[in-house]
Design an enzyme around this catalytic site. Structure first.
Site, PDB file in Angstrom:
ATOM      1  N   THR A   1      -1.579  -0.302 -12.442  1.00 23.36           N
ATOM      2  CA  THR A   1      -0.276   0.267 -12.794  1.00 23.36           C
ATOM      3  C   THR A   1       0.516   0.774 -11.594  1.00 23.36           C
ATOM      4  O   THR A   1      -0.028   1.469 -10.734  1.00 23.36           O
ATOM      5  CB  THR A   1      -0.479   1.424 -13.792  1.00 23.36           C
ATOM      6  OG1 THR A   1      -1.296   0.959 -14.847  1.00 23.36           O
ATOM      7  CG2 THR A   1       0.851   1.941 -14.317  1.00 23.36           C
TER       8      THR A   1
ATOM      9  N   GLU B   1       0.312  -1.610   6.883  1.00 26.22           N
ATOM     10  CA  GLU B   1       1.771  -1.482   6.831  1.00 26.22           C
ATOM     11  C   GLU B   1       2.168  -0.220   7.568  1.00 26.22           C
ATOM     12  O   GLU B   1       1.348   0.657   7.806  1.00 26.22           O
ATOM     13  CB  GLU B   1       2.230  -1.313   5.370  1.00 26.22           C
ATOM     14  CG  GLU B   1       2.163  -2.533   4.530  1.00 26.22           C
ATOM     15  CD  GLU B   1       2.546  -2.240   3.085  1.00 26.22           C
ATOM     16  OE1 GLU B   1       2.924  -1.091   2.766  1.00 26.22           O
ATOM     17  OE2 GLU B   1       2.471  -3.173   2.283  1.00 26.22           O
TER      18      GLU B   1
ATOM     19  N   HIS C   1       7.150  -0.379  -0.923  1.00 29.29           N
ATOM     20  CA  HIS C   1       5.935   0.378  -1.162  1.00 29.29           C
ATOM     21  C   HIS C   1       6.221   1.841  -0.907  1.00 29.29           C
ATOM     22  O   HIS C   1       6.797   2.211   0.106  1.00 29.29           O
ATOM     23  CB  HIS C   1       4.818  -0.071  -0.228  1.00 29.29           C
ATOM     24  CG  HIS C   1       4.093  -1.261  -0.747  1.00 29.29           C
ATOM     25  ND1 HIS C   1       3.145  -1.897  -0.025  1.00 29.29           N
ATOM     26  CD2 HIS C   1       4.173  -1.917  -1.919  1.00 29.29           C
ATOM     27  CE1 HIS C   1       2.667  -2.915  -0.722  1.00 29.29           C
ATOM     28  NE2 HIS C   1       3.287  -2.949  -1.879  1.00 29.29           N
TER      29      HIS C   1
END
Lengths: 389, 295
Positions: free
Chosen positions: B102, B214, B252
């Site tokens: 999720t 990242e 993100h």
């Protein structure tokens, strides 16, 4: 501030006057004041408040004072004059559309109080310092002992002794510490009730009469928390962001406008960033970050293409899609649909691979597009097209 | 061998009757995963049918699913408003490994759920992650199985599709994987890079590791330092977001450069300082892995 230890989360910044409303709602003492969008309104508020007031620019940027966006006024006419200078002013590229007119306070001392989610300890952390009113990162760099950090177990909340410990670090006078204990407790309540990723009072002042008050407020709200708190969504100032970003958010796309000329449409944030990096590697400059997300339907692709194409800087548009949840044929249909309904001038180059790749290729070929299968090839071609344009 | 999931995995799917849950249950079963139970409150007693005549019983609670089927792993596809609760329910039922797919769980809720999971001794992967796959053995989550193949490389990444990109290139070059893990892009996650590197160290079959990071935070730097001291296996690294401007989040939730911390440059330097071979483009990952395996 405090971002050096890592504010987490996609977040929505709100204005000082809105943050103060949230503070007032839980009982944190803040000076009386109202927001104005015209000089006359500012004058009326100053008149009603009586005495000296402060006229403060409401923008999502620090350094408002240095930019001339914060002025004292001793009477209503002066407030009108300051407001007319400040409204419309540019601060760090943002146009001021609102001013807060608030009662001026006599300041005996200034402290800093902030709470944010620390990704390293995965819990809320308070930071307080008796050296307030200035950039707290500067305090952290020059005098780290002047900052107390305290981690809160989110399951129990800020415990009474912890609140007192924070207050005691700020004030040796027990009367002041008592007020500060209450304020940090209420700040934590506002922080959790509004799903904040950061809430900051800088400065927290002691007035000449020995009252502790919040005279500036900064709050960021965790975007994921907004779903359960629809009232907070109304605090978003869409005038404070580029129109293309508003449109992208409404289409449920993750988009950031940049200054280059190669438009990028990618699925997945990591792949989108890697694609931008590759544009740069091949000598180009990305015009944007855009993540169309998972299970994207053709409508989303149409919206994405329209947003990218509406940027006059864009000279070429590249698609980089790795189908997983996202089905390549959905994306292909979206591209064909968008180019049929909207006039899109820049050339489009496409790379699709993964789920339903074959169907996608057929759809694109029939519409006269050709597609690449390698990421490097498509990026190199897009950069080349942008350079030739 | 593999890490976290293998042929011993007995999976319960929380949210099995939802759109994503039902679709991916079929895909996971097709990849060989033993899906032993589903949970949807109010639908206990029903059955979810998978291909080849398989029938997965649905329960109202995870607790019942565990008692009746011996489920030891859970995957969560429930909507964000209920996902933190679903994670804690799984931990309370004694599930050892919980995978939360999720996206969009509020950070403060995750901070509570994570503490709860830790206290009960369970491991959480995610949230907002693609899950993981041990090719040929089991898949939990949404990584497309067809781009993977069994072999000696462990893959760990904060991203979804960028991981697919790297894994796909490895597979096309004939290099297989022990386990591919997506740890998720949120600021608060259950399993971090070091947890995965440590599992790969203890896995006999993993000979080299790909670590894809990242911008944002310091997890990659800490992992690189840890690897130098403790890992003893070659690592190839890649960092996305070299061109991302500071202060802007890049999709993100975790990918935001804040203050002076979390830039791509800083992470790449830390990789190099700690002996991690750095790929400047995704396509170089495969070449560097070949080098490290001596092929």
């Amino acid at each position: 501030m405090a971002q050096s230890i890592g504010v987490g989360g996609e977040r929505m910044d709100i204005h000082e006057y809105q943050a103060k409303e949230l503070f007032r709602a839980v009982g944190i003492p803040v000076p009386a004041g109202e927001v104005a969008t015209t000089p006359d309104e500012a004058a009326r508020i100053a008149q009603e408040l009586g005495g000296t007031v402060v006229v403060k620019a409401q923008v999502h940027a620090g350094g408002r004072g240095k930019a001339g966006g914060v002025k004292l006024a001793t009477h209503a006419d002066e407030a009108r004059e300051h407001a007319s200078n400040i409204l419309g002013m540019e601060i760090k590229g943002l146009t001021v559309g609102k001013v807060l007119v608030t009662a001026a306070e006599e300041i005996a001392s200034e402290a800093y109080v902030g709470v944010l989610v620390d990704r390293r300890t995965q819990s809320p952390v308070f930071m307080v310092s008796p050296e307030g009113g200035i950039d707290i990162e500067e305090v952290a760099a020059t005098n780290p002992d002047a900052i107390l950090r305290l981690h809160v177990d989110p399951r129990y909340g800020l415990l009474r002794h912890q609140a007192y410990r924070l207050a005691d670090f700020l004030y040796s006078d027990p009367k002041l510490a008592k007020q500060a204990t209450r304020i940090v407790t209420l700040l934590y309540r506002a922080f959790t009730a509004n799903s904040c990723s950061m809430a900051e009072i800088n400065p927290l002042i002691v007035t000449a009469d020995g009252e502790v008050k919040a005279i500036d407020a900064k709050v960021s709200i965790d975007d994921s928390g907004l779903r359960g708190l629809p009232a907070l969504e109304t605090l978003r100032d869409v005038g404070a962001e580029p129109a293309s970003e508003t449109k992208a958010r409404e289409a449920d796309l993750s988009f950031v406008k940049l200054d280059g000329d190669v438009g990028c449409c990618v699925n997945g944030a990591g792949l989108a960033m890697a694609t931008m990096d590759l544009v740069k590697y091949y000598g180009g400059e990305p015009a944007n970050f855009l993540d169309i997300g998972g299970s994207s339907n053709p409508d989303k692709v149409v919206a994405a293409l329209e947003i990218i194409a509406s940027d006059p800087n864009v000279k070429a548009i590249l698609f980089n899609i790795f189908g997983g949840i996202t089905r390549c044929d959905d994306v292909a249909r979206g591209i064909v649909e968008a180019t049929r309904t909207t006039r899109i001038d820049p050339p489009i180059v496409i790379r699709l691979t993964g789920t339903n790749e074959t169907e996608a290729m057929e759809i694109l070929n029939q519409a006269g597009f050709s597609a690449f299968t390698s990421m490097d090839e498509v990026v190199e071609r897009a950069v080349q097209l942008a350079a030739e344009a | 061998m593999a890490v976290f999931i293998d042929t011993e995995t007995r999976l319960v799917v929380q949210g099995i009757t939802g759109r994503d849950g039902s679709f991916h249950t079929l895909q996971m079963a097709e990849s060989g995963t033993r899906v032993v139970a589903g949970v949807t409150p109010g639908k206990g007693g029903q059955v979810f049918e998978i291909e080849n005549g398989g029938r997965v019983p649905i329960f109202n609670t995870v607790d019942r699913a565990v008692k009746e089927t011996g489920a030891n792993t859970s995957v969560i596809y429930v909507p964000p408003a209920f996902a933190a609760g679903a994670i804690m329910e799984a931990a309370d039922a004694g599930i050892a490994f919980i995978v939360a797919i999720t996206e969009g769980i509020p950070v403060l809720e995750m901070s509570k759920a994570n503490a709860f999971v830790r206290d009960r001794g369970s491991r959480l992967l995610g949230p907002n992650c693609p899950g993981l796959i041990s090719p040929g053995k089991a898949k939990v989550g949404i990584i497309p199985a067809q781009i993977t193949t069994p072999g000696p490389v462990g893959v760990v990444s904060r991203s979804g599709t960028l991981t697919y990109e790297a894994v796909d290139q490895l597979t096309r070059a004939g290099i297989g994987q022990t386990t591919c893990i997506g740890i998720g892009g949120d600021p608060i996650i259950g399993t971090n890079f070091i947890d995965c590197l440590s599992a790969f160290r203890d896995d006999r079959d993993t000979e080299a590791i790909v670590m894809i990071g990242e911008i944002g935070g310091t997890d990659e730097q800490e992992a690189a330092t840890w690897a130098k001291e403790n890992l003893g296996k070659p690592v190839v690294g890649f960092i996305a977001g070299q061109t991302a401007p500071p202060g802007r989040r890049m999709g993100h939730a975790g990918a935001i450069i804040s203050g002076s911390s979390g830039t791509a440059e800083e992470k790449i330097r830390s990789f190099k300082d700690n002996g991690v071979a750095v790929a400047t483009r995704p396509v170089e990952i495969t070449d560097l892995i070949k080098e490290s395996l001596g092929i």
